[in-house]
Write an enzyme that holds these catalytic residues in place. Structure first.
Site, PDB file in Angstrom:
ATOM      1  N   ASP A  38       0.824  -1.213   0.000  1.00 12.49           N
ATOM      2  CA  ASP A  38       0.000   0.000   0.000  1.00 12.49           C
ATOM      3  C   ASP A  38       0.858   1.262   0.000  1.00 12.49           C
ATOM      4  O   ASP A  38       1.912   1.304   0.647  1.00 12.49           O
ATOM      5  CB  ASP A  38      -0.907   0.026   1.233  1.00 12.49           C
ATOM      6  CG  ASP A  38      -2.136  -0.862   1.072  1.00 12.49           C
ATOM      7  OD1 ASP A  38      -2.339  -1.396  -0.029  1.00 12.49           O
ATOM      8  OD2 ASP A  38      -2.884  -1.014   2.050  1.00 12.49           O
ATOM      9  N   TYR A  66       4.181  -8.483   8.824  1.00 14.78           N
ATOM     10  CA  TYR A  66       3.924  -7.057   9.045  1.00 14.78           C
ATOM     11  C   TYR A  66       3.946  -6.723  10.535  1.00 14.78           C
ATOM     12  O   TYR A  66       3.643  -7.571  11.374  1.00 14.78           O
ATOM     13  CB  TYR A  66       2.538  -6.666   8.514  1.00 14.78           C
ATOM     14  CG  TYR A  66       2.314  -6.901   7.041  1.00 14.78           C
ATOM     15  CD1 TYR A  66       2.529  -5.890   6.104  1.00 14.78           C
ATOM     16  CD2 TYR A  66       1.849  -8.129   6.585  1.00 14.78           C
ATOM     17  CE1 TYR A  66       2.306  -6.101   4.755  1.00 14.78           C
ATOM     18  CE2 TYR A  66       1.619  -8.349   5.238  1.00 14.78           C
ATOM     19  CZ  TYR A  66       1.849  -7.333   4.332  1.00 14.78           C
ATOM     20  OH  TYR A  66       1.621  -7.558   2.988  1.00 14.78           O
ATOM     21  N   ASP A  80      -8.241   2.282   6.739  1.00 18.05           N
ATOM     22  CA  ASP A  80      -6.968   2.753   7.294  1.00 18.05           C
ATOM     23  C   ASP A  80      -7.103   4.212   7.702  1.00 18.05           C
ATOM     24  O   ASP A  80      -8.200   4.782   7.673  1.00 18.05           O
ATOM     25  CB  ASP A  80      -5.809   2.533   6.308  1.00 18.05           C
ATOM     26  CG  ASP A  80      -5.966   3.318   5.013  1.00 18.05           C
ATOM     27  OD1 ASP A  80      -6.784   4.266   4.962  1.00 18.05           O
ATOM     28  OD2 ASP A  80      -5.264   2.986   4.031  1.00 18.05           O
ATOM     29  N   ARG A 172      -5.610  -4.245   6.461  1.00 20.53           N
ATOM     30  CA  ARG A 172      -6.657  -3.247   6.739  1.00 20.53           C
ATOM     31  C   ARG A 172      -7.974  -3.941   7.083  1.00 20.53           C
ATOM     32  O   ARG A 172      -8.666  -3.572   8.031  1.00 20.53           O
ATOM     33  CB  ARG A 172      -6.884  -2.361   5.509  1.00 20.53           C
ATOM     34  CG  ARG A 172      -5.757  -1.399   5.198  1.00 20.53           C
ATOM     35  CD  ARG A 172      -6.073  -0.586   3.967  1.00 20.53           C
ATOM     36  NE  ARG A 172      -5.939  -1.357   2.729  1.00 20.53           N
ATOM     37  CZ  ARG A 172      -6.754  -1.265   1.697  1.00 20.53           C
ATOM     38  NH1 ARG A 172      -7.809  -0.473   1.755  1.00 20.53           N
ATOM     39  NH2 ARG A 172      -6.522  -1.950   0.600  1.00 20.53           N
TER      40      ARG A 172
END
Length: 297
Positions: A38, A66, A80, A172
């Site tokens: 992203d 992540y 987000d 997300r």
């Protein structure tokens, strides 16, 4: 210049823009990424260079890692911190409930992809439709959450977490789903990708750092093509078959040896201490052969 660079993508640019910048920096056209990150996320973005672009398909399926931050109490249209706020909730959630929620999302789960994504519907990207106020029904997709653990909980509202997951997982959406599971809302307020397969953040390099390297230094940060395929089994072909191998001929192998491998599964092929490329073992007329799919020398 052939191989893979473990790039640290900065915040604020798309994966495509990172590729474009690297093409200009290195002065070569054949560069591609192995799965988008992203624009507002930072972290590991492996870039395949030169002949390395031919193995990008094998890197798409590797697991991703992540570090993220989930903020409870708010839902946004993009799931987000950069979207429009849709809903608020003043519900107080205790730490025990938060930990239980995170445990519940481990393993194989289903996700409905967000409207603000690059997935396509009738040739149009979903985020293009979302910007026009359209919502398209999206079927749920199965993804795997291999590991999900909480690093810190701040005021029972902000949760710093670590996740290891399969390709196609939207972090997300994971945050949005956890918020709903808790009877409130949630959005992803921060995201850094710290690993893509064997490529980890500690070994990543920035575009600005790469710009300062001379040719010798640059070569030292380019990972050999075969090192990017560490999950793939290796197969060594006898040296006298070298010419036939690089010309794509079928190379007969011992039946007992072939039984140690899965037929029609990609393998790294070596000959004369050299990585030749990606091939597979096939069976033809009850004889086992090595067949090259991609010769990379």
């Amino acid at each position: 210049m052939n191989g893979i660079i473990n790039l640290f993508k900065p915040k604020g640019i798309t994966s495509h823009e990172a590729v474009k910048k690297m093409r200009k920096t290195l002065g070569i056209k054949k560069i591609g990424h192995t799965g988008t990150l992203d624009p507002n996320a930072t972290g590991v973005l492996p870039l395949c260079i030169g002949k390395g672009t031919r193995i990008s398909e094998y890197l798409l399926d590797v697991e991703k890692e992540y570090v993220g931050e989930l903020t409870l109490g708010i839902a946004t249209d993009t799931q987000d911190a950069y979207g429009r706020i849709l809903k608020y909730s003043s519900k107080k959630v205790d730490e025990e409930s938060i930990r239980l929620a995170f445990e519940s999302f481990k393993g194989e789960i289903e996700q409905i992809p967000p409207m603000y994504s690059a997935l396509k519907h009738k040739g149009k990207k979903l985020y293009e439709l979302a910007r026009k106020g359209q919502t398209i029904e999206r079927p749920p997709r199965k993804v795997n959450i291999y590991d999900l653990k909480i690093d810190k909980i701040l005021n029972n509202k902000k949760i710093i977490f670590h996740v290891k997951c399969s390709k196609g997982t939207y972090i997300r959406t994971l945050c949005d789903d956890i918020g709903q599971f808790l009877g409130t809302y949630g959005y992803l307020s921060y995201l850094m990708r710290i690993g893509v397969g064997d490529f980890i953040i500690n070994d990543s390099v920035s575009i600005d750092y790469i710009k300062r390297l001379d040719k010798k230094e640059l070569n030292s940060i380019i990972c050999p093509i075969d090192k990017g395929l560490s999950k793939m089994e290796s197969f060594i072909v006898e040296g006298n078959y070298y010419k036939q191998l690089i010309n794509g001929a079928l190379i007969p192998i011992n039946h007992d040896v072939s039984n140690c491998y899965n037929f029609n599964t990609p393998i790294k092929v070596y000959c004369k201490n050299t990585f030749i490329g990606v091939g597979k073992i096939i069976n033809k007329d009850n004889i086992s052969f090595v067949k090259m799919d991609k010769v990379l020398i």
